[in-house]
Design a protein around this motif. Sequence first.
Motif, PDB file in Angstrom:
ATOM      1  N   GLU B  18       0.785  -1.263   0.000  1.00 55.32           N
ATOM      2  CA  GLU B  18       0.116   0.149  -0.032  1.00 55.32           C
ATOM      3  C   GLU B  18       0.874   1.105   0.132  1.00 55.32           C
ATOM      4  N   HIS B  19       1.911   1.278   0.885  1.00 52.16           N
ATOM      5  CA  HIS B  19       2.815   2.363   0.885  1.00 52.16           C
ATOM      6  C   HIS B  19       3.484   2.723  -0.451  1.00 52.16           C
ATOM      7  N   CYS B  20       3.859   1.725  -0.879  1.00 47.38           N
ATOM      8  CA  CYS B  20       4.632   1.891  -2.328  1.00 47.38           C
ATOM      9  C   CYS B  20       3.649   2.492  -3.481  1.00 47.38           C
ATOM     10  N   MET B  21       2.321   1.892  -3.397  1.00 45.10           N
ATOM     11  CA  MET B  21       1.528   2.238  -4.212  1.00 45.10           C
ATOM     12  C   MET B  21       1.237   3.786  -3.911  1.00 45.10           C
ATOM     13  N   LEU B  22       0.935   4.099  -2.801  1.00 46.98           N
ATOM     14  CA  LEU B  22       0.662   5.654  -2.513  1.00 46.98           C
ATOM     15  C   LEU B  22       1.756   6.405  -2.773  1.00 46.98           C
ATOM     16  N   ALA B  23       2.873   6.120  -2.643  1.00 46.84           N
ATOM     17  CA  ALA B  23       4.250   7.021  -3.084  1.00 46.84           C
ATOM     18  C   ALA B  23       3.957   7.323  -4.285  1.00 46.84           C
ATOM     19  N   SER B  29      -7.886   3.694  -1.607  1.00 47.49           N
ATOM     20  CA  SER B  29      -8.526   2.341  -1.433  1.00 47.49           C
ATOM     21  C   SER B  29      -8.109   1.377  -2.748  1.00 47.49           C
ATOM     22  N   HIS B  30      -7.472   2.022  -3.726  1.00 53.11           N
ATOM     23  CA  HIS B  30      -7.179   1.339  -4.797  1.00 53.11           C
ATOM     24  C   HIS B  30      -5.682   0.620  -4.601  1.00 53.11           C
ATOM     25  N   ALA B  31      -4.985   1.217  -3.615  1.00 50.45           N
ATOM     26  CA  ALA B  31      -3.766   0.756  -3.317  1.00 50.45           C
ATOM     27  C   ALA B  31      -4.013  -0.612  -2.398  1.00 50.45           C
ATOM     28  N   GLY B 351      11.100   6.506  -1.729  1.00 55.13           N
ATOM     29  CA  GLY B 351      10.991   6.991  -0.359  1.00 55.13           C
ATOM     30  C   GLY B 351       9.973   6.599   0.678  1.00 55.13           C
ATOM     31  N   VAL B 352       9.902   5.217   0.533  1.00 54.28           N
ATOM     32  CA  VAL B 352       8.880   4.575   1.449  1.00 54.28           C
ATOM     33  C   VAL B 352       9.630   3.995   2.617  1.00 54.28           C
ATOM     34  N   SER B 353       9.315   4.507   3.709  1.00 57.59           N
ATOM     35  CA  SER B 353      10.155   4.331   5.213  1.00 57.59           C
ATOM     36  C   SER B 353       9.945   2.808   5.500  1.00 57.59           C
TER      37      SER B 353
END
Lengths: 363, 363
Positions: B18-23, B29-31, B351-353
Amino acid sequence: MSVSRCLLVQAEVQTFIEHCMLAVGTRPSHARSLAEVLVEGDMRGHYSHGLNRLDLYVKEIRAGICAQEGEPLLEKESLATALVNGNNLLGPVVGNYCMSLAVKKAREAGIGWVVAHGSNHYGIAAYYSMQALKENMIGMSFTNTSPLVVPTRAKECTVGTNPISVAAPAKNGDSFVLDMATSAAALGKVELHHRNGISIPEGWGCDAEGRFSTDPKAVLSGGGLVPLGGSENTGGHKGYGLGLMVEVFCGMLSGSQYSKNVRTWRMTDRSADLGQCFVAINPENFAPGFNDRMADLLSMHRNLAPAESGMPVLAPGDPERKHIQTCRDMGGIPYHLKVVNHMNELASTLGVSPLLPTHRRIE
Amino acid sequence: MSVSRCLLVQAEVQTFIEHCMLAVGTRPSHARSLAEVLVEGDMRGHYSHGLNRLDLYVKEIRAGICAQEGEPLLEKESLATALVNGNNLLGPVVGNYCMSLAVKKAREAGIGWVVAHGSNHYGIAAYYSMQALKENMIGMSFTNTSPLVVPTRAKECTVGTNPISVAAPAKNGDSFVLDMATSAAALGKVELHHRNGISIPEGWGCDAEGRFSTDPKAVLSGGGLVPLGGSENTGGHKGYGLGLMVEVFCGMLSGSQYSKNVRTWRMTDRSADLGQCFVAINPENFAPGFNDRMADLLSMHRNLAPAESGMPVLAPGDPERKHIQTCRDMGGIPYHLKVVNHMNELASTLGVSPLLPTHRRIE
């Protein structure tokens, strides 16, 4: 290996089958329906599902395990679905009824999904799926059959050759027609190799211990056919899964006999109670231009460069189309003389006079 | 060959994806929908359709050839059918929308047949078919894919691995789940053999001249996968026909890209515009006792004597069921360390932590 064959006109075979079925008391319209499916099977080159099988239908009507007359019964329906009791009638009678119902539903609801129990052998699966083509619809047909296929990792036959047929209309009468057993090869092919005393290719069958075998005798005596895909390593479990998928559509939905409970091949101790499934889908309910896309898909594949010259790339249905053209060019259907003689013997036991002519020899 | 693996908790992978896709700007909701499908793929042991493929989705969103947000559009519908425009959204967003619509229609009409164009890679096909199980319905899902399969007699890839998935509910949460590519083997398997420098079994692939080859390099460079069934002699034309059947349900009905027009695998020069098909069938519209028969069919097969001891006969879905159980027993999903490191690298470029932990080693 030159085998003597003779040419029979389509109408001769049609009439002959009808007369044999009438001789054992079949309702005339039912005899006609059966004859049409069997002749179509031969025309399409699927001789294992044509005249050659007439003795089976005659035997079943004679033994009283298949009904001479009656009508299929619509047991349950919604706008898009139906459950039909085949009332133990001849397979083609049940199939025609169900397919016509599926098409009617697809006209109203976009799709019709009809399943039947209490049915019998229905000939070639494509005979039904192709009925939808006349309405410019996609047609599908599935049937369960006697257990002849050994599941991946097993050594006992529990799955039928459970065919899948899907027909889809292109343009100018052209079409896509898939009609395939979910086994790697047909039983008839194994039998033919056995009769000719030659071994079968690896991947067609296995022996009674579930070991792959190239000996047709081992396959026919206690062994069985192998699912499409062959060994587990090359995807045989997928063919096994497809065989069971057909069972889900047929035996599971309809409440008929299923899997290893289906009567053994050519036994006449009880009615078959087969399960069958018939589907029609109206492309007009989806994106415009369906027939154009189908035509493009077919020509795209037919025009592919072949790996081996003289072996053109085909679209599903092309081999059958070619056989029909050959029959038309010859002015009849070529049959092995042995089959025709065998059928004439059957007819004489039934007191049927118009025996099939054998004088138009080929080869 | 011992390969170092580490254990990741399901929720960790879910959040990471999810975080990678949000980035890259994906709607939350799609992520989430994408993450759920990929994690389920890994849980079921289909690692080729899980976390391992995250970079593909990230790349496509980044390249602007897959939509970050929006909604699928219902373009045409009847009581039992629908045509959906996927609006170039992530495959799982389109798939969830369509499957939910199919189930809704099946509740009213007995069956729902929904096709979509403008879709993208949707992960494992069974993720969608299995959604029908929650409603005690049969579910089906099909998608066309990039051309990787060489038709029988040809030497060019024109057909995708076009999967078929059919799920059917038995009793007590048990089910039949078929999820299969219509090629003999998966591309990922050929790639793995290539990386390990070992030859592939006969019947998986062919070279650029359409000749069967056991050299994975020949298959990957100009050759292609072989349809289920292998050579024409062992029914390869049936697998080819099934691949085209999926195309009829997907590309033909939906008006999406199809066959060799589908974008090449992993190219990001244009949107994929895949065609997909989702079906739900309500067994209540057919013969009573469906779940009992399904339970019997499954146990009948699971209880068959195996040909080889220690190799039990399985029902479709059992290998995945076993993998899920293994994950539960271990308290997480085992991944190759290489995959996790690769994903952590991807994350750092984004930049995903919360990078995936690699300290829970196995083996």
